[in-house]
Design a protein around this motif. Structure first.
Motif, PDB file in Angstrom:
ATOM      1  N   UNK A  12       0.786  -1.222   0.047  1.00 21.22           N
ATOM      2  CA  UNK A  12       0.136   0.093  -0.085  1.00 21.22           C
ATOM      3  C   UNK A  12       0.798   1.158   0.065  1.00 21.22           C
ATOM      4  N   UNK A  13       1.953   1.180   0.811  1.00 15.89           N
ATOM      5  CA  UNK A  13       2.794   2.442   0.866  1.00 15.89           C
ATOM      6  C   UNK A  13       3.528   2.755  -0.291  1.00 15.89           C
ATOM      7  N   UNK A  14       4.097   1.476  -0.912  1.00 17.06           N
ATOM      8  CA  UNK A  14       5.010   1.689  -2.175  1.00 17.06           C
ATOM      9  C   UNK A  14       4.004   2.315  -3.238  1.00 17.06           C
ATOM     10  N   UNK A  15       2.848   1.882  -3.272  1.00 16.99           N
ATOM     11  CA  UNK A  15       1.740   2.264  -4.407  1.00 16.99           C
ATOM     12  C   UNK A  15       1.466   3.526  -4.123  1.00 16.99           C
ATOM     13  N   UNK A  16       1.382   4.091  -2.990  1.00 16.54           N
ATOM     14  CA  UNK A  16       0.948   5.347  -2.863  1.00 16.54           C
ATOM     15  C   UNK A  16       2.193   6.288  -3.062  1.00 16.54           C
ATOM     16  N   UNK A  17       3.372   5.924  -2.728  1.00 17.01           N
ATOM     17  CA  UNK A  17       4.632   6.826  -3.134  1.00 17.01           C
ATOM     18  C   UNK A  17       4.747   6.924  -4.491  1.00 17.01           C
ATOM     19  N   UNK A  22       4.525  10.065  -9.291  1.00 18.61           N
ATOM     20  CA  UNK A  22       3.943  10.468 -10.780  1.00 18.61           C
ATOM     21  C   UNK A  22       3.259  11.477 -10.902  1.00 18.61           C
ATOM     22  N   UNK A  23       2.436  11.914  -9.589  1.00 16.32           N
ATOM     23  CA  UNK A  23       1.768  13.112  -9.927  1.00 16.32           C
ATOM     24  C   UNK A  23       2.507  14.336  -9.769  1.00 16.32           C
ATOM     25  N   UNK A  94       2.135  10.068 -18.616  1.00 15.25           N
ATOM     26  CA  UNK A  94       2.438  10.576 -17.132  1.00 15.25           C
ATOM     27  C   UNK A  94       3.494   9.470 -16.381  1.00 15.25           C
ATOM     28  N   UNK A  95       3.627   8.168 -17.009  1.00 15.09           N
ATOM     29  CA  UNK A  95       4.733   7.250 -16.507  1.00 15.09           C
ATOM     30  C   UNK A  95       6.035   7.782 -16.941  1.00 15.09           C
ATOM     31  N   UNK A 196       1.096  21.236  -2.138  1.00 13.11           N
ATOM     32  CA  UNK A 196       1.122  22.537  -2.529  1.00 13.11           C
ATOM     33  C   UNK A 196       1.216  22.520  -4.233  1.00 13.11           C
ATOM     34  N   UNK A 197       1.872  21.686  -4.945  1.00 17.36           N
ATOM     35  CA  UNK A 197       2.129  21.531  -6.370  1.00 17.36           C
ATOM     36  C   UNK A 197       0.860  20.674  -6.587  1.00 17.36           C
ATOM     37  N   UNK A 198       0.262  20.132  -6.155  1.00 13.41           N
ATOM     38  CA  UNK A 198      -0.933  19.485  -6.624  1.00 13.41           C
ATOM     39  C   UNK A 198      -2.271  20.402  -6.455  1.00 13.41           C
TER      40      UNK A 198
END
Length: 198
Positions: A12-17, A22-23, A94-95, A196-198
């Motif tokens: 879960x954490x790796x996916x969130x990171x 990517x964002x 985006x990748x 801030x950047x999103x």
């Protein structure tokens, strides 16, 4: 605590990171594309690059004063070329990172560039892997090879993709977010900059 439970949390954490990286990365890529487009428009089109020498020097100085390093004349020229090479902003992936796109811009053949772009996405190539395949003329070798399967299999023997920690510490992304590539920034610092950047 059972290992399966821990591995689930770790995933879960790796996916969130990865999603956060990517964002932030794609926000940077899109902004560089928009800067490139703005430069071309201000210059009056692709053929008016000569006018841009003074424009780019002044823009570089002002952006560097306001946003820090990363806005050299050479990098602004890369942003301009980025827009000219990829004029359809909706086709940006985006990748792929800014470094991926800088490598892809060097590929003159549009069909080869598209091939490398799609392969980099589908195979999750690091920039090092992409650079290796471009420099080894993978596209041309596949076109001219009678044994395409054998040429394609060599790509499978690449080094492992970057880890999420490597991606988050990418110097281009850190610079874009206003962080210095040091080891002592805290997770809360990164979270606040990403928000801030999103």
């Amino acid at each position: 605590m059972n290992n399966k439970f821990y591995e689930g949390i770790k995933k879960i954490l790796a996916s969130a990171r990865n999603r956060a990286y990517q964002a932030a990365n794609f926000a940077m890529v899109e902004s560089y594309w928009q800067i490139g487009k703005s430069i071309v428009v201000e210059q009056g089109g692709a053929e008016r690059a000569e006018y841009g020498v003074g424009l780019l020097k002044e823009l570089s100085a002002r952006l560097t004063a306001d946003f820090g390093k990363g806005f050299t004349v050479a990098n602004l020229k890369n942003m301009r070329q980025f827009y000219l090479t990829f004029p359809n902003g909706y086709a940006l992936r985006s990748e792929l990172s800014w470094t991926h796109y800088r490598l892809l811009m060097r590929v003159e053949n549009q069909a080869a560039r598209l091939f490398y772009m799609e392969e980099a996405v589908s195979s999750q190539w690091s920039t090092r892997q992409l650079d290796r395949q471009i420099n080894s003329f993978l596209y041309e070798r596949l076109l001219s090879s009678k044994n395409k399967e054998a040429v394609g299999k060599e790509v499978l023997h690449l080094e492992a993709s970057k880890t999420s920690e490597d991606l988050i510490r990418d110097p281009y992304v850190l610079e874009f977010l206003g962080l210095s590539p040091r080891d002592d920034f805290y997770e809360s610092d990164l979270e606040q900059v990403l928000i801030t950047h999103l």
